[in-house]
Design a protein around this motif. Structure first.
Motif, short mmCIF file in Angstrom:
data_model
loop_
_atom_site.label_atom_id
_atom_site.label_comp_id
_atom_site.label_asym_id
_atom_site.label_seq_id
_atom_site.Cartn_x
_atom_site.Cartn_y
_atom_site.Cartn_z
N MET A 145 0.85 -1.38 -0.13
CA MET A 145 -0.05 0.01 0.01
C MET A 145 0.96 1.12 -0.11
N LEU A 146 0.67 2.30 -0.92
CA LEU A 146 1.31 3.44 -0.95
C LEU A 146 0.86 4.51 -0.14
N ILE A 147 1.58 5.34 0.92
CA ILE A 147 1.11 6.09 1.89
C ILE A 147 1.87 7.53 1.29
N LEU A 148 0.95 8.34 1.11
CA LEU A 148 1.69 9.68 0.65
C LEU A 148 2.35 10.20 2.22
N PRO A 149 3.61 10.87 1.83
CA PRO A 149 4.27 11.43 3.07
C PRO A 149 3.38 12.09 3.80
N GLU A 150 2.70 13.19 3.27
CA GLU A 150 1.87 14.01 4.06
C GLU A 150 0.84 13.39 4.93
N ILE A 151 0.36 12.25 4.49
CA ILE A 151 -0.57 11.48 5.38
C ILE A 151 0.26 10.71 6.34
N TYR A 152 1.18 10.19 5.97
CA TYR A 152 2.33 9.28 6.71
C TYR A 152 2.66 10.08 8.27
N GLU A 153 2.82 11.50 7.93
CA GLU A 153 3.30 12.34 9.01
C GLU A 153 2.37 12.27 9.87
N ASN A 154 1.17 12.23 9.57
CA ASN A 154 -0.04 12.65 10.54
C ASN A 154 -0.62 11.54 11.13
N LEU A 155 -0.03 10.37 10.72
CA LEU A 155 -0.38 9.10 11.46
C LEU A 155 0.14 8.80 12.96
N PRO A 156 -0.58 8.31 14.03
CA PRO A 156 0.23 8.06 15.09
C PRO A 156 1.58 7.38 15.11
N LEU A 157 2.33 7.82 16.19
CA LEU A 157 3.76 7.15 16.00
C LEU A 157 3.72 5.71 16.37
N LYS A 158 2.83 5.15 17.17
CA LYS A 158 2.71 3.78 17.56
C LYS A 158 1.08 3.83 17.62
N PRO A 159 0.67 3.40 16.17
CA PRO A 159 -0.85 3.26 15.96
C PRO A 159 -1.11 1.83 16.16
N TYR A 160 -2.57 1.44 16.75
CA TYR A 160 -3.04 0.06 16.72
C TYR A 160 -3.18 -0.37 15.32
N CYS A 161 -2.67 -1.38 15.23
CA CYS A 161 -2.86 -1.90 13.88
C CYS A 161 -2.96 -3.52 13.85
N THR A 162 -3.61 -3.99 12.60
CA THR A 162 -3.50 -5.58 12.44
C THR A 162 -3.81 -6.09 10.99
N ASP A 163 -3.54 -7.20 10.75
CA ASP A 163 -3.95 -7.63 9.50
C ASP A 163 -5.23 -8.47 9.60
N ASP A 164 -5.81 -8.66 10.79
CA ASP A 164 -7.19 -9.52 10.84
C ASP A 164 -7.55 -8.84 11.99
N LEU A 165 -9.03 -8.63 12.12
CA LEU A 165 -9.87 -7.90 13.16
C LEU A 165 -9.82 -8.68 14.39
N GLY A 166 -9.14 -9.76 14.57
CA GLY A 166 -9.10 -10.66 15.61
C GLY A 166 -8.56 -10.01 16.76
N GLY A 167 -7.34 -9.15 16.60
CA GLY A 167 -6.45 -8.73 17.93
C GLY A 167 -5.84 -7.59 17.20
N LEU A 168 -5.72 -6.53 17.94
CA LEU A 168 -5.04 -5.28 17.55
C LEU A 168 -3.51 -5.30 18.29
N VAL A 169 -2.59 -4.79 17.76
CA VAL A 169 -1.12 -4.71 18.09
C VAL A 169 -0.84 -3.40 18.05
N ILE A 170 0.06 -2.61 18.90
CA ILE A 170 0.48 -1.50 18.65
C ILE A 170 1.77 -1.70 18.28
N ARG A 171 2.15 -0.92 16.97
CA ARG A 171 3.61 -1.05 16.52
C ARG A 171 4.18 0.22 16.01
N PRO A 172 5.41 0.52 15.81
CA PRO A 172 5.84 1.76 15.19
C PRO A 172 5.24 1.91 13.73
N ARG A 173 5.06 3.28 13.64
CA ARG A 173 4.34 3.64 12.55
C ARG A 173 4.97 3.02 11.28
#
Length: 112
Positions: free
Chosen positions: A1-29
């Protein structure tokens, strides 16, 4: 997935994320952006308004309703449902330190 730099800059530093909706993890941006689902607003701040469109061909629903073009869309290829995301020019602080009027206006937009 391509994320534009100006969008990337506004994302949380350590967002919740996952590849499946079963469990969220916190990872570096830089790791989180490679995952399928990612938290797009940092805590206590709204940079992006994400609208859930449960209609066939949902990614183009904004055009059918004569709304301004979103910053980005994502569509489920199985049923056409989509998320339409608008980026705010001025982010809204959602903590107790934020403007009450701005919070009320944001809530009305999200409810509409």
């Amino acid at each position: 997935m391509l994320i534009l730099p100006e969008i990337y800059e506004n994302l949380p530093l350590k967002p919740y994320c996952t590849d499946d909706l079963g469990g969220l993890v916190i990872r570096p941006r830089q790791t989180a952006v490679k995952m399928r689902y990612i938290q797009h607003n940092p805590p206590c701040m709204t940079h992006f308004i994400c609208l859930d469109i449960d209609h066939e061909h949902g990614a183009m629903r904004w055009a059918e309703e004569y709304l301004p073009p979103p910053r980005w869309t994502s569509q489920n290829p199985e049923n056409g449902h989509a998320h339409i995301v608008y980026e705010l020019k001025t982010p809204v602080c959602t903590s107790e330190h934020g403007s009450r009027k701005a919070l009320e206006y944001l809530a009305k937009i999200q409810a509409g």
